[in-house]
Each structure stands twice: as C-alpha cells, then as structure tokens.
Write a protein that holds these residues in place. Structure first.
Motif, PDB file in Angstrom:
ATOM      1  N   PHE A 379      -4.913  15.231  -9.494  1.00 13.39           N
ATOM      2  CA  PHE A 379      -6.237  15.727  -9.861  1.00 13.39           C
ATOM      3  C   PHE A 379      -7.277  14.715  -9.387  1.00 13.39           C
ATOM      4  CE2 PHE A 379      -9.846  16.487 -12.690  1.00 13.39           C
ATOM      5  CZ  PHE A 379      -9.990  17.859 -12.551  1.00 13.39           C
ATOM      6  N   PRO A 380      -8.248  15.174  -8.578  1.00 13.81           N
ATOM      7  CA  PRO A 380      -9.249  14.232  -8.055  1.00 13.81           C
ATOM      8  C   PRO A 380     -10.387  14.018  -9.054  1.00 13.81           C
ATOM      9  CG  PRO A 380      -9.596  16.400  -7.108  1.00 13.81           C
ATOM     10  CD  PRO A 380      -8.424  16.533  -8.056  1.00 13.81           C
ATOM     11  N   PHE A 381     -10.890  12.784  -9.130  1.00  9.05           N
ATOM     12  CA  PHE A 381     -11.976  12.524 -10.087  1.00  9.05           C
ATOM     13  C   PHE A 381     -13.252  13.282  -9.718  1.00  9.05           C
ATOM     14  CE2 PHE A 381      -9.365   8.992 -11.597  1.00  9.05           C
ATOM     15  CZ  PHE A 381      -9.549   9.148 -12.965  1.00  9.05           C
ATOM     16  N   LYS A 382     -13.373  13.704  -8.448  1.00 13.85           N
ATOM     17  CA  LYS A 382     -14.603  14.431  -8.106  1.00 13.85           C
ATOM     18  C   LYS A 382     -14.680  15.786  -8.819  1.00 13.85           C
ATOM     19  CE  LYS A 382     -13.286  16.425  -3.591  1.00 13.85           C
ATOM     20  NZ  LYS A 382     -12.028  15.817  -3.187  1.00 13.85           N
ATOM     21  N   GLY A 395     -11.302   8.697  -6.066  1.00 13.50           N
ATOM     22  CA  GLY A 395      -9.950   8.521  -6.587  1.00 13.50           C
ATOM     23  C   GLY A 395      -9.326   9.757  -7.190  1.00 13.50           C
ATOM     24  N   PHE A 396      -8.136   9.557  -7.743  1.00 11.48           N
ATOM     25  CA  PHE A 396      -7.341  10.682  -8.269  1.00 11.48           C
ATOM     26  C   PHE A 396      -6.289  10.147  -9.236  1.00 11.48           C
ATOM     27  CE2 PHE A 396      -5.340   9.059  -4.413  1.00 11.48           C
ATOM     28  CZ  PHE A 396      -4.038   8.852  -4.831  1.00 11.48           C
ATOM     29  N   ILE A 397      -5.672  11.068  -9.954  1.00 11.03           N
ATOM     30  CA  ILE A 397      -4.496  10.715 -10.775  1.00 11.03           C
ATOM     31  C   ILE A 397      -3.338  11.581 -10.284  1.00 11.03           C
ATOM     32  CG2 ILE A 397      -3.454  10.749 -13.077  1.00 11.03           C
ATOM     33  CD1 ILE A 397      -6.097  10.054 -14.269  1.00 11.03           C
ATOM     34  N   LYS A 398      -2.183  10.945 -10.128  1.00 16.01           N
ATOM     35  CA  LYS A 398      -1.001  11.679  -9.652  1.00 16.01           C
ATOM     36  C   LYS A 398       0.127  11.504 -10.667  1.00 16.01           C
ATOM     37  CE  LYS A 398       1.278   9.993  -5.976  1.00 16.01           C
ATOM     38  NZ  LYS A 398       1.534   9.717  -4.571  1.00 16.01           N
ATOM     39  N   VAL A 399       0.704  12.613 -11.076  1.00 16.13           N
ATOM     40  CA  VAL A 399       1.834  12.583 -12.020  1.00 16.13           C
ATOM     41  C   VAL A 399       3.079  13.040 -11.268  1.00 16.13           C
ATOM     42  CG1 VAL A 399       2.811  13.645 -14.104  1.00 16.13           C
ATOM     43  CG2 VAL A 399       0.394  12.994 -14.056  1.00 16.13           C
ATOM     44  N   LEU A 400       4.141  12.239 -11.350  1.00 12.74           N
ATOM     45  CA  LEU A 400       5.416  12.607 -10.720  1.00 12.74           C
ATOM     46  C   LEU A 400       6.409  12.908 -11.840  1.00 12.74           C
ATOM     47  CD1 LEU A 400       5.567   9.658  -8.133  1.00 12.74           C
ATOM     48  CD2 LEU A 400       4.666  11.962  -7.748  1.00 12.74           C
ATOM     49  N   SER A 434       7.592  14.853 -21.175  1.00 14.13           N
ATOM     50  CA  SER A 434       7.557  15.661 -19.957  1.00 14.13           C
ATOM     51  C   SER A 434       6.099  15.786 -19.524  1.00 14.13           C
ATOM     52  CB  SER A 434       8.132  17.041 -20.241  1.00 14.13           C
ATOM     53  OG  SER A 434       7.321  17.694 -21.202  1.00 14.13           O
ATOM     54  N   ALA A 435       5.879  16.206 -18.278  1.00 14.01           N
ATOM     55  CA  ALA A 435       4.506  16.438 -17.825  1.00 14.01           C
ATOM     56  C   ALA A 435       3.862  17.511 -18.702  1.00 14.01           C
ATOM     57  CB  ALA A 435       4.513  16.849 -16.364  1.00 14.01           C
ATOM     58  N   LEU A 457      -1.024  19.063 -15.757  1.00 13.99           N
ATOM     59  CA  LEU A 457      -1.035  20.534 -15.605  1.00 13.99           C
ATOM     60  C   LEU A 457      -0.675  20.904 -14.163  1.00 13.99           C
ATOM     61  CD1 LEU A 457      -4.255  21.411 -17.643  1.00 13.99           C
ATOM     62  CD2 LEU A 457      -2.042  22.506 -17.984  1.00 13.99           C
ATOM     63  N   ALA A 458      -1.220  20.131 -13.225  1.00 15.94           N
ATOM     64  CA  ALA A 458      -0.924  20.395 -11.804  1.00 15.94           C
ATOM     65  C   ALA A 458       0.561  20.188 -11.513  1.00 15.94           C
ATOM     66  CB  ALA A 458      -1.775  19.499 -10.918  1.00 15.94           C
TER      67      ALA A 458
END
Ligand code: FAD
Length: 467
Positions: A379-382, A395-400, A434-435, A457-458
């Motif tokens: 998810f991008p901060f923009k 920037g962004f946040i990435k969940v694996l 879990s995510a 969520l993504a």
C-alpha cells in the motif's frame, strides 16, 4: 568486594543487564571505561544521531516545505554550533538518566578499564594507572563495537572521519563523500544533505541498505536523490588522500575503470567491528571467533567459560541497541534461574532517514531463496489521507504472508513514522498473526498506521480499500 554479577561495558546491553540483575536482587556492579554511562548508543550513536536528524529535518522542512503549508520565513539559517550544543544536552540528560537508574537499582558503578585476572576476579584500571580488584560469581561482557575502516584508509578524524566525528563537526561540509551506503552513513549523510551539503555515496554493492528488502533500498535511493544525494554503486574504494581542506577518494567502477571524487570531508561508514581489547580474555582462555572478532557464545549467550556471558555488538547477530538490550535482560534472567527467550527472527531494523525505513522478518529475496510460497500486498503512502495531509506521501508498506496459511512472514516499510509503525508488525508476528488478522483490526483514522491494515488487506485477496 564480592558481587553476584559484574557487567563490563555500560552500553544498552550492559546497563540494561545491570538494571535487570538489580531488579532480580543480584548484587551487581558495572564497569565503564569512559566518564559517562550509556556506551556507543547514548554517547556517539543512536541518541545523538537522532537529535541531529530531528534538528536537520526541522530546518529542511522550514526551508523546503513551509511555503507550501502557507508559512513564510525570512532569514532562515543554520546555527550548527547551537544544533550540536542541543544534541550534547540531549546526550548529557540521557546518560545522566542511566547514572540515576544505576543508583535506583543498587548497581555499583566503577569507572575504568575492566580486565580479567581470572574468571572470578576483575581488575579495574583507571586512567591514572590506579587499579583495584573485585570478585564475582558471574560476568557479563558487553564491550560493544567500534567503527570499522578499510585497511588502506587512514582515518585522520579531521577530514577523513567516522560517525563519531560526524556528530561533532564545526561546519556543514560543502561536499561530503560517504564511503558505504549502510544505515549509519545514510542517516548522517541525510543530516548534512538537509543542511546544504552535497553528498556522494560510494558503495561496493549494487544497492544501498543491502541487507534489507531490495524494494526498500530502491525507494530510499530515489528519495535521497531528491535530497541531492549522488550514488556511485558497485564502486570499490581504492584510496583516499587529504591535501589542505580537500579530500580525494579514488575508486574503481564495476568494469575496473578508475574514478576519483573530491570533497571537503569523507565519512567512512563501512560498518562496525566487535570490541574486546583490554579485557585480557587470554587469562580465562577465550579465543575470538575468526569472522568479525566476536566473542563466541552458545544459545544461552554463555561463553566457553562457565559463568561468563557476552551480549550485544561484541557477539554474533545484528549490531543494534534493542538486540543488545534484549540480550541483557535474557542473561540477567538466565543467571537468576529463569527461562527467558529471545526471538531473533523478530528483531526489527530501522533507518531514521526521512522517509524512515523499517523492516521485520523475512525479505522477499530470502523467501525466494528458501523456495517458500508467499503472497505480497503493498500500500503506497500517497493513497493515505493522513500522509497527504502532512505532505509525507513517499514510500509504501509491504506485507509478505505464507501462501497457504496466511501467517505473516515479513513486513517492510518506507514512509512517515514507520520506525514506530513497525512495532505493530512485530507484535502481530510475535503472536503468529495472519495478514487477515491485521486486516480485520480497526485502525484509527486518519493515521499512518492505516497503511499497514491496507497492505494486509492487499495481501489477503487483494482487497485494499483505498487503492
Ligand atoms: P556499546 O554501546 O558499544 O557499549 C560498550 C561500552 O563498553 C562502551 O561504553 C565502552 O566504552 C565500554 N567498554 C569497552 N571495553 C571496556 C572495558 N574493557 N572496560 C570497561 N568498559 C569497556 N542502534 C540502534 O538500534 N538504533 C539506532 O538508531 C542506532 N544508531 C546508531 C548510530 C550511530 C552513529 C552508531 C555508531 C551506532 C548506532 N546504533 C544504533 C548501534 C548501537 O549504538 C549499538 O548496536 C549498541 O550501542 C550496542 O550496544 P552494546 O551494549 O553492545 O555496546
């Protein structure tokens, strides 16, 4: 004097170990060779660097972003002397706090160099040569690390400097050459770039912050370029010389072609080396590990000599203050007969540039190497209302997450205040969430933390709401 525990070194590993020992009712002493407690972190590391990062960020915002917020200032200028003075005040207050905590927890403080006479006897030698001996049942070695260098580089501490001198410059460099694209260099490079220095990074590898998820390094590089940084990646430094006020650094590019860069200061930030000089480890038969000169320890952080433990930067693992602190508590509780635990997979890593960078768990590169099937959601901060309101949209946040079980395996973020947001990911992973778990937890609106929920969520069936 007879103690239950003697701690050698008062950095975040040592002082935290001493406090926990005191809390557990163990008769404890701590030995520090410098006049102030707190080690690298409080004196010449985490705290002073963050003080300068904050001051320089205020200046940068005032000069670059205030007009867009409708705030116009005139005669804005940098008073570096005052900036350093404030930083010194923060350090003084913080190290003074440790002195208070030692008294509060009935820990006896000795100033001098601690060295082994035998496994139960420690000699403390003061600067004037005066020495005394104390005896103890257990020892915790927490002697930390010192800046590393390259064998052919002479650090003169004036023009060719380490992070320690970079925290006390008397002028803003016009052109700062940074050898090494790791955390410490990029943080201090940011300080001076914000204050007007032109910064050139020379890095041996093909990316900056190379141990973190690759996506973070790429995004940070883009952002730092915006701040005026220049990057020479895949360049091998071959030498440096000083003439008057000019430093010339020579390097070879990926094809072996010579490159030369001139500046008025060169900051060597190529990592840190474990420090155990002066301990007289020979007296108790401890031999350093060949790689990194680290003190060897087992899974209980005990050295090959029973009753002698080692923690923090002087042993294997991440060279981070919070890792040292966890180990300090672990060993204290171990000595007191408890059964503590550290989850080394969940030690977060943070870079305090702006945007900040933070990471915990496995990177995408590691998961690919391990052949683990995973899902990724970003998810991008923009797309965050909070980020747009504060103009912090980089920037962004990435969940694996595991492809089958949805367990979170790694979280990687670059953006505003992610140094704080990462704690939520650490808590979630500690509880093996879990995510979907994070995706279903209510996050206050509008906050930067909503971006973690959106990334989760993504990662679960691509159902982020705001993108
Ligand atoms: P240290 O903090 O190095 O303390 C060791 C102490 O032992 C020193 O005070 C030393 O004088 C003393 N000592 C050594 N030998 C003897 C002896 N024989 N007798 C008595 N005393 C002795 N980490 C983070 O987690 N976050 C950050 O933001 C961060 N920023 C940093 C910024 C900079 C510029 C630097 C240089 C480091 C930074 N670090 C950061 C790393 C962090 O400072 C270290 O990981 C941490 O200090 C390690 O703690 P330690 O207790 O192992 O050792």
């Amino acid at each position: 004097m007879q103690y239950d525990v003697v701690v050698i070194g008062s950095g975040p590993g040592g002082y935290v170990a001493a406090i926990r020992c005191g809390q557990l009712g163990l008769k404890t002493a701590i030995i520090e060779k410098y006049n102030t407690l707190g080690g690298t972190c409080l004196n010449v590391g985490c705290i002073p660097s963050k003080a300068l990062l904050d001051s320089s960020e205020h200046y940068h915002n005032a000069s670059k972003h205030f007009p867009e917020h409708g705030i116009n200032l005139s005669n804005l200028k940098v008073d570096l002397k005052q900036m350093i003075k404030r930083k010194n005040g923060v350090v003084e207050q913080t190290t003074g706090g440790i002195t208070f905590l030692m008294k509060k927890n009935k820990v006896t403080t000795y100033q001098g160099i601690g060295s082994f006479v035998d496994k139960n006897t420690i000699k403390i030698t003061k600067e004037d040569g005066a020495a005394e001996e104390i005896t103890t049942k257990h020892v915790i070695i927490a002697t930390g690390s010192k800046p590393a260098s390259l064998p052919f580089l002479k650090i003169d501490k004036k023009r060719i400097i380490t992070s320690t001198e970079a925290l006390n410059l008397t002028e803003v460099p016009k052109k700062l050459i940074l050898i090494g694209g790791g955390v410490i260099g990029l943080e201090l490079g940011s300080v001076y770039a914000r204050l007007g220095a032109k910064v050139t990074v020379i890095e041996y590898l093909d990316s900056i912050i190379p141990t973190m998820d690759k996506g973070l390094g790429k995004e940070l590089q883009k952002s730092l370029k915006g701040l005026g940084f220049e990057f020479l990646l895949s360049h091998k430094v071959t030498g440096a010389s000083v003439k008057g006020k000019t430093v010339t650094v020579t390097a070879e590019d990926a094809k072996g072609a010579p490159v030369s860069v001139e500046g008025d200061y060169c900051l060597v930030a190529v990592g840190r080396t474990a420090y155990s000089e002066g301990l007289n480890l020979e007296a108790i038969g401890i031999t350093l590990e060949e790689r990194g000169k680290k003190i060897p320890v087992n899974e209980h952080l005990e050295t090959p000599v029973a009753g002698i433990y080692a923690i923090g930067d002087v042993i294997k693992g991440a060279m981070l203050a919070h890792k040292a602190e966890e180990e300090g508590v672990y060993v204290a509780e171990q000595i007191a007969g408890q059964k503590p635990h550290i989850n080394y997979n969940l030690i977060p890593g943070v870079v305090y540039t702006w945007p900040e960078v933070a990471s915990v768990g496995a990177t995408e590169e590691q998961l690919k190497t391990d052949g683990r099937k995973y899902k990724s959601g970003s998810f991008p901060f923009k797309a965050s209302g909070r980020a747009r309101a504060s103009m912090d949209t980089e920037g962004f946040i990435k969940v694996l997450a595991d492809a089958d079980t949805d367990e979170i395996l790694g979280v990687h973020m670059i953006g505003p205040r992610v140094a704080d947001i990462i704690a939520e990911a650490v808590v979630a992973m500690e509880y093996r969430a879990s995510a979907e778990d994070i995706a279903r937890i209510c996050h206050a609106h509008p906050t930067f933390t909503e971006s973690l929920k959106e990334a989760a969520l993504a990662a679960t069936a691509n159902r982020a709401i705001h993108i």
